[in-house]
Design an enzyme around this catalytic site. Structure first.
Site, short mmCIF file in Angstrom:
data_model
loop_
_atom_site.label_atom_id
_atom_site.label_comp_id
_atom_site.label_asym_id
_atom_site.label_seq_id
_atom_site.Cartn_x
_atom_site.Cartn_y
_atom_site.Cartn_z
N GLU A 166 -58.98 30.50 2.21
CA GLU A 166 -57.89 29.54 2.17
C GLU A 166 -57.36 29.29 3.58
OE1 GLU A 166 -54.67 30.98 -0.23
OE2 GLU A 166 -53.28 29.40 0.39
N ASP A 174 -54.51 33.75 -0.33
CA ASP A 174 -53.28 34.51 -0.13
C ASP A 174 -52.80 35.10 -1.45
OD1 ASP A 174 -53.29 33.76 2.48
OD2 ASP A 174 -51.85 32.12 2.24
N ASP A 188 -50.18 34.88 -3.06
CA ASP A 188 -48.96 34.21 -3.53
C ASP A 188 -49.34 33.14 -4.56
OD1 ASP A 188 -50.10 32.21 -2.09
OD2 ASP A 188 -48.57 32.15 -0.52
N ASP A 214 -49.46 29.88 -4.36
CA ASP A 214 -50.41 28.87 -3.89
C ASP A 214 -51.83 29.41 -3.90
OD1 ASP A 214 -48.63 26.86 -3.62
OD2 ASP A 214 -48.27 27.16 -1.47
#
Ligand code: 2B7
Length: 641
Positions: free
Chosen positions: A428, A501, A503, A505
């Site tokens: 990412e 990541d 998180d 997203d």
């Protein structure tokens, strides 16, 4: 616990009966991983569901107890307690200590739901350290206990009452000697029990998690059955026909239920079941349904002048674009075939489903001409788009990006040529991509950075999917084309590792990728080639020593340990918000190094769940997203929302 009994010859046979289960648990419950652990619950619940299908049970409750044991309770007739004429022991004991105790108690064809043909209770018993069974019958409460599949108490009456109520109650403690992990996951049980309630209309199933405070609870009861299932599957999508098509039909030994509704999406979502078992690989019920759908829609379209003749006929793909459908059949003698035993092999079911679906769907279309029109229009649009895409493909075929041999510019390839030894990291963001390129093992690890969100393939047809830069890059890098042309033998890397990541997203991007792989490169997921990397959440530094932790629990544990050890050393804690905060050395050490990393292999179930999670969490309708985040705040917390 009661003292051990002296065993007669016939009872030794009983004990021998369950040995193979403990020796080869995988043969009976598939695996000793999380899937097998949860399977224990389904086996017991299946027996309650059978009692419901026989018409004697209305309510089932499942509870996860604080010690991770499970209690299942139903209000059926209560398991039989009379002495089994051949075995000389109570029937309930035979059910729990014999491998082949199925069908003998409810007469021929009793077992209707899936599972292990009535041997489920004994298999669960064999794989539990301890099991306690209670039966309410004849105004008495009977109880018997077992230890690793062996009777540990005689069946005895432990109470009496006057209400005349009946039912069964089973508590079991999964054996840590058998299972890698004995902690139950609420959402896994929730998903399956919800599905069970959809598949058996009117049946009430309660689920409670007593490990947490306040307790997490669900109540599932759907009078509309799979019609409500389709409504649930489409709750976040725009639908074409507001009225869901639904029918049920029965004949000796067979029943069928079908529900369907069209959405404005481009993918098809047909879920089929045989005896409440998800038939992932399809089978004759699905074939019968599909051929009926294609024929009925074309017949109606012809009759009502939407199309002229058979030359204009729509294909199966055309009439299934945007379709959400649930097909559920129940039959007395199901044959499960295929690699994962998830394909219905009874050929006679095809005609049964086909005939009934054609009759009922024709009737529905004629009764609802307005909805019939929007459905046919939608199918015709699909037909035209597919036709246009085919022509465009023919023209560009020779120059097509997908056919070229040149690899994408953003790919940092590895030097190894053997796919079995090669892996590719899908990273990412460009900055993390840069670190990964620097930190990797150049011989065996390739890196492809992905910029931002990739296209949601749920909302686009193949032609648009193929015009997305990120998707084209992946297709060319993997080397095995896409969709119907996909060829797993050409795969250039046997590990495809998604590195995002930790998180929301990151979870979103991972979900989009899984949806794409699952829809357009199915064998990639089925073959187990897809993995998720596990980047650390924290870096802890004390003096010259450095630790990385990968979960909140692990972090808490480490900090507690460090506190216990040294008093005056300063501890520095860094919480990683994203991969980009790690330099290339750290990224290598924590997430890419073969010896220190953890990779999670993605299963077909993960990929299927991705679709559901995705439409709820990130869909375009706001209220479900808000509701999802509220309901899951506790789980999403450590995702740094
Ligand atoms: C094939 C075996 C497993 N069984 C019966 C009757 C009722 C009944 C059951 C059950 C899960 C835990 C709480 C039939 C069927 C055994 O034979 S199993 N209810 N519930 C259950 O296991 N729940 C039965 C005919 C007459 N009376 C009772």
């Amino acid at each position: 616990m009661a003292q051990k009994q002296e065993y007669g010859a016939s009872q030794i046979e009983v004990l021998e009966g369950l040995k193979p289960v403990r020796l080869r648990p995988g043969m009976y419950i598939g695996s000793t991983g999380p899937a097998g652990l949860h399977h224990l619950v389904y086996e017991i619940v299946d027996n309650s569901v059978d009692e419901a299908l026989a018409g004697f049970c209305k309510n089932i409750s499942v509870s996860i107890e604080p010690d991770n044991s499970i209690i299942v309770q139903d209000d059926g007739r209560g398991m039989p307690v009379d002495i089994h004429p051949k075995m000389g022991i109570p029937a309930v004991e035979v059910i729990h200590t014999q491998l082949h105790a199925g069908g003998k108690f409810g007469g021929g064809g009793y077992k209707v739901s899936g599972g292990l043909h009535g041997v489920g209770a004994s298999v669960v018993n064999a794989l539990s350290t301890h099991m306690r069974v209670q039966v309410r019958r004849d105004n008495k409460i009977y109880e018997q206990e077992y230890f690793r599949g062996e009777r540990s108490t005689e069946l005895k009456v432990i109470g009496e009452y006057k209400t005349g109520k009946t039912g069964s109650k089973t508590q079991f403690w999964p054996d840590p000697e058998i299972f890698d992990e004995t902690v139950y996951d609420y959402t896994t049980l929730q998903r399956r029990l919800r599905e069970m309630a959809f598949l058996n209309k009117g049946l009430s199933i309660d689920l409670v998690d007593r490990r947490v405070s306040p307790q997490t609870k669900d109540h599932f009861c759907f009078e509309g059955g799979i019609k409500e299932f389709v409504e649930y599957l489409n709750h976040n999508k725009d639908v074409i026909n507001p009225t869901i098509f639904y029918y049920e039909a029965e004949k000796e030994g067979y029943s069928v239920e079908v529900a369907l509704q069209y959405t404005d999406r481009y993918s098809e979502n047909i879920i089929s079941f045989a005896n409440n078992i998800h038939t992932n690989e399809g089978g004759f019920h699905e074939v019968g349904f599909k051929s009926s759908l294609t024929r009925t829609i074309n017949d109606y379209a012809k009759k009502n002048k939407f199309i002229k003749d058979n030359d204009d006929a729509m294909t199966g793909d055309d009439v299934r674009e945007g379709l959400t459908a649930v097909v559920s059949v129940k039959l007395t003698n199901p044959q499960f075939e295929g690699q994962t035993k998830a394909k219905l092999g009874n050929a006679e079911v095809k005609g049964f489903v086909e005939t009934n679906t054609s009759e009922q769907l024709t009737y529905f279309l004629e009764e609802n001409p307005k909805q019939a029109k929007v459905i046919i229009d939608k199918c015709l649009r699909a037909q035209r788009a597919r036709e246009a895409a085919r022509k465009a493909r023919e023209i560009t075929r020779k120059t097509s990006v997908l056919e070229t041999t040149s690899l994408p510019g953003k790919l940092a390839d590895c030097s190894e040529k053997d796919p079995a030894l090669s892996e590719i990291f899908l990273v990412e963001g460009d900055s993390a991509g840069g670190s990964a390129k620097q930190g990797r093992d150049r011989k065996r690890q390739a890196v492809l950075p992905l910029r931002g969100k990739i296209l949601n393939v749920e909302k686009a047809r193949l032609d648009r999917v193929l015009s997305s830069e990120e998707i084209k890059n992946m297709i060319t890098a993997f080397g095995c084309n896409v969709g119907k042309d996909f060829d797993i033998d050409k795969l250039r890397y046997h590990k495809i590792i998604i590195m995002t990541d930790a998180d929301v997203d990151g979870a979103h991007i991972r979900t989009l990728l899984l949806t794409f792989f699952y829809r357009y490169m199915t064998p990639l997921v089925e073959g187990g080639y897809v993995y998720a990397a596990q980047p650390p959440l924290f870096r802890v530094k004390q003096g010259k020593k450095i630790w990385y932790t990968y979960s909140d629990a692990e972090q808490d544990k480490l900090l507690a340990e460090l506190k216990g050890k040294s008093g005056n050393n300063k501890t520095e804690i860094q919480r990683y918000k994203g991969l980009g905060e790690m330099d290339f050395n750290q990224l290598w050490e924590t997430t890419m190094d073969y010896d220190h990393r953890t990779l999670v292999r993605i299963t077909v179930e993960d990929a299927q769940a991705a679709d559901e999670i995705f439409t709820t969490l990130m869909g375009d309708k706001v209220p479900p997203r808000k509701q999802f985040i509220e309901e899951n705040a506790r789980y999403v917390k450590n995702l740094d929302i």
